[in-house]
Design a protein around this motif. Structure first.
Motif, mmCIF file in Angstrom:
data_model
loop_
_atom_site.group_PDB
_atom_site.id
_atom_site.type_symbol
_atom_site.label_atom_id
_atom_site.label_comp_id
_atom_site.label_asym_id
_atom_site.label_seq_id
_atom_site.Cartn_x
_atom_site.Cartn_y
_atom_site.Cartn_z
ATOM 1 N N THR A 6 31.026 -3.707 4.435
ATOM 2 C CA THR A 6 30.991 -4.325 3.108
ATOM 3 C C THR A 6 29.629 -4.985 2.878
ATOM 4 O OG1 THR A 6 33.376 -4.730 3.176
ATOM 5 C CG2 THR A 6 32.091 -6.006 1.588
ATOM 6 N N PHE A 7 29.099 -5.610 3.927
ATOM 7 C CA PHE A 7 27.770 -6.224 3.842
ATOM 8 C C PHE A 7 26.709 -5.170 3.527
ATOM 9 C CE2 PHE A 7 23.811 -7.394 6.067
ATOM 10 C CZ PHE A 7 23.486 -8.554 5.371
ATOM 11 N N GLN A 9 27.246 -2.294 2.084
ATOM 12 C CA GLN A 9 27.511 -1.796 0.730
ATOM 13 C C GLN A 9 26.881 -2.709 -0.322
ATOM 14 O OE1 GLN A 9 31.480 -2.367 -0.883
ATOM 15 N NE2 GLN A 9 31.562 -0.211 -1.528
ATOM 16 N N GLN A 10 26.909 -3.993 -0.075
ATOM 17 C CA GLN A 10 26.386 -4.965 -1.026
ATOM 18 C C GLN A 10 24.873 -5.132 -0.936
ATOM 19 O OE1 GLN A 10 28.682 -8.414 0.015
ATOM 20 N NE2 GLN A 10 30.517 -7.749 -1.117
ATOM 21 N N ASN A 11 24.270 -4.587 0.132
ATOM 22 C CA ASN A 11 22.817 -4.700 0.343
ATOM 23 C C ASN A 11 22.235 -3.317 0.599
ATOM 24 O OD1 ASN A 11 22.244 -7.854 0.664
ATOM 25 N ND2 ASN A 11 24.188 -7.390 1.690
ATOM 26 N N VAL A 58 35.734 1.442 2.569
ATOM 27 C CA VAL A 58 34.437 1.044 2.005
ATOM 28 C C VAL A 58 33.620 2.299 1.730
ATOM 29 C CG1 VAL A 58 32.304 -0.248 2.354
ATOM 30 C CG2 VAL A 58 34.454 -1.128 3.277
#
Length: 566
Positions: A6-7, A9-11, A58
């Protein structure tokens, strides 16, 4: 692990360079000299991370604009690299190696297309198999271009991402044998044919005076030297420099010191006893006639002659085809040393009987005046410049995009080179012009390598990441086996046909032909292994032309593989 994905995916920037860094690290690993390389590693890492993340719900995905941008930079960089060699291949002896490259590329394309149709493989497989079996990673991009441009019609319900995933999957399955297979084939083809390539290499070395390229590391030996002697021999005193040279053609007097002042080296200057003579020549000759002039002295003033080093681009028609040996009688012979010869961006072993070709880049070091004179005689001097002409780069990119807009009707649709093909052609044109004029468009090798290496690995990493989530639904054992079989055949058959044509029809020296076969597949690894196998660098002589031609053809053929396999 869900939090980690998730980290990422967000970066997206962290995701991109984490994938690239991991791909480069994995690509460096090897087993007995064989490894994935960073490009194949990028597919594996990108797809692997994406598939792994999908098991946690994800979805990893990166911007398609970034993917296209890096691929376009890569394609332009390829054009810059192969441009001069590609143009030179259209004439002279290069035609033989050009034809071999064309034959290899066309047969590889044909086998891939036939295999894809025979096994009824999914859309995208043909482009990936061509890229993997021919170890031409750039073909992944041209295959994707065929999908995104709409030239390839996708089956109902199939998304473009699924076709991209199949391209990546097919590339990964066929790449391993594509790499290992061509290395083994090039290495052992002469032995399978009953030919002693090592003996052929020795014969070529003897005939053309070619020396070992691999032994050119930093050592204490210097082929040429410059020493100072005090004139004590009465037989030499009273001679003019021109007369001395006529009696001793292996030497060159480059300066004379008299009464503590340098006098230069005018041919009519008369030598006197007690003069300090700066004598240049080969190390062998300088030690052959010890005492010819007198005792050696350490005279910094007389030896303080301006030296220079430069790259000379050969384009003077009067010297094309001449051997290095033919320049022995010129006034500058002995005043400089040839340190390297590049042809088509590849360093080649060169000897006294090596013939100069148009757009050869010859690195020399020696007296400044001699370097300048040789530059005027052969073509033009290219001084080392570490800055990049971004104006020319921008103009070249614009021209490439404009060329890519040109379309014509074929295969029931409008097709053209597309952006990638246009940039490849633009790079070829720009580099060919720059190599002749040299006063603009400077792109140092290091800058061009960044365009190519970073452009390709980032592009492939994004392809892997974006395609990975859909791979699980497409991958079955039967499909993977069929893809491998087609890739195995497409990799294995062309080199044998190329060898047969080169050996039996063109009568090319077997050692040179080993490099020609590697060049026809645009892969330096087989040529390097062939050189090790026969303990000679002669294979590199046959490598550059085919390397340039097949590099362009196979890149473009990724596009046509997708169209023809429909």
């Amino acid at each position: 692990m869900q939090g980690f994905f998730t980290f990422l995916q967000q970066n997206p920037y962290l995701l991109l360079f984490f994938t690239v860094g991991l791909a480069v690290w994995i690509g460096r690993a090897s087993v007995k000299g064989y490894g994935l390389g960073m490009v194949a590693g990028a597919i594996v890492v990108g797809a692997g991370l994406s598939v792994w993340a999908s098991t946690y719900g994800v979805k990893l995905e990166l911007n398609n604009f970034a993917k296209s941008l890096f691929y376009y930079l890569f394609m332009y960089g390829v054009g810059l690299r192969v441009g001069p060699s590609f143009v030179n291949s259209l004439g002279g002896d290069g035609l033989k190696f050009t034809l071999l490259a064309v034959v290899s590329s066309v047969i590889g394309l044909t086998l891939v297309v036939v295999g894809a149709k025979l096994f009824d493989l999914p859309v995208g497989a043909a482009g990936g198999m061509l890229a993997g079996s021919q170890t031409m990673s750039a073909a992944i991009g041209s295959a994707e271009q065929a999908v995104t441009s709409g030239v390839v019609k996708l089956p109902a319900g199939m998304a473009p991402e699924a076709a991209s995933g199949m391209i990546a999957l097919s590339y990964g399955i066929t790449y391993i044998w594509g790499t290992v297979g061509i290395i083994l084939i090039c290495k052992y083809l002469p032995r399978w044919w009953g030919v002693d390539a090592r003996a052929a290499a020795k014969q070529y070395e003897k005939e053309f005076g070619v020396k070992d390229l691999e032994g050119g590391g930093l050592t204490g030996y210097r082929q040429f030297g410059l020493r100072a002697y005090r004139l004590e021999n009465p037989a030499i005193a009273g001679l003019s420099i021109a007369k001395f040279r006529a009696m001793n053609p292996e030497y060159r007097i480059v300066n004379v010191g008299r009464d503590g002042e340098p006098q230069g080296a005018d041919p009519e200057f008369v030598l006197q006893k007690g003069d300090i003579i700066a004598l240049g020549g080969s190390t062998e000759h300088l030690t052959e006639k010890m005492g010819l002039i007198g005792a050696e002295v350490a005279d910094a003033r007389t030896l303080g002659i301006p030296m220079d080093q430069a790259e000379i681009v050969v384009f003077n028609k009067d010297v094309v085809g001449r051997t290095f040996e033919s320049f022995r009688e010129t006034a500058i012979a002995g005043q400089l040393q040839v340190t390297k010869v590049e042809r088509g961006g590849v360093q080649i072993p060169a000897g006294l009987k090596t013939q100069l070709q148009r757009m050869d880049i010859v690195s020399v070091v020696g007296l400044k005046g001699a370097v300048n004179e040789l530059g005027e005689m052969w073509g033009r001097i290219a001084r080392t410049n570490t800055s990049t002409d971004l104006l020319t780069l921008s103009a070249g990119m614009i021209v490439g995009f404009l060329i890519g807009m040109i379309q014509f009707p074929a295969f029931g649709a409008k097709i053209g080179l597309g952006n990638a093909g246009g940039l490849l052609l633009s790079g070829v044109l720009v580099s060919s012009i720059v190599s002749r004029l040299r006063f603009f468009g400077n792109t140092p090798n290091a800058a061009r390598n960044v365009l190519e290496d970073l452009g390709l690995v980032v592009f492939v990493a994004i392809v892997g990441i974006n395609a990975g989530a859909g791979l699980l639904s497409q991958l079955t054992g039967a499909v993977a086996l069929k893809i491998f079989i087609v890739g195995f055949i497409a990799c294995t058959i062309p080199p044998f046909i190329v060898w047969a044509i080169g050996y039996h029809i063109f009568k090319i020296n077997p050692a040179v032909l080993m490099g020609g076969v590697a060049g026809a597949r645009s892969h330096s690894g087989p040529c390097r292994e062939a050189a090790v196998e026969i303990q000679s660098t002669v294979p590199w002589i046959g490598f550059p032309v085919g390397y340039a031609v097949s590099g362009i053809l196979l890149t473009v053929f990724g596009y046509f593989a997708m169209i023809l396999a429909q």
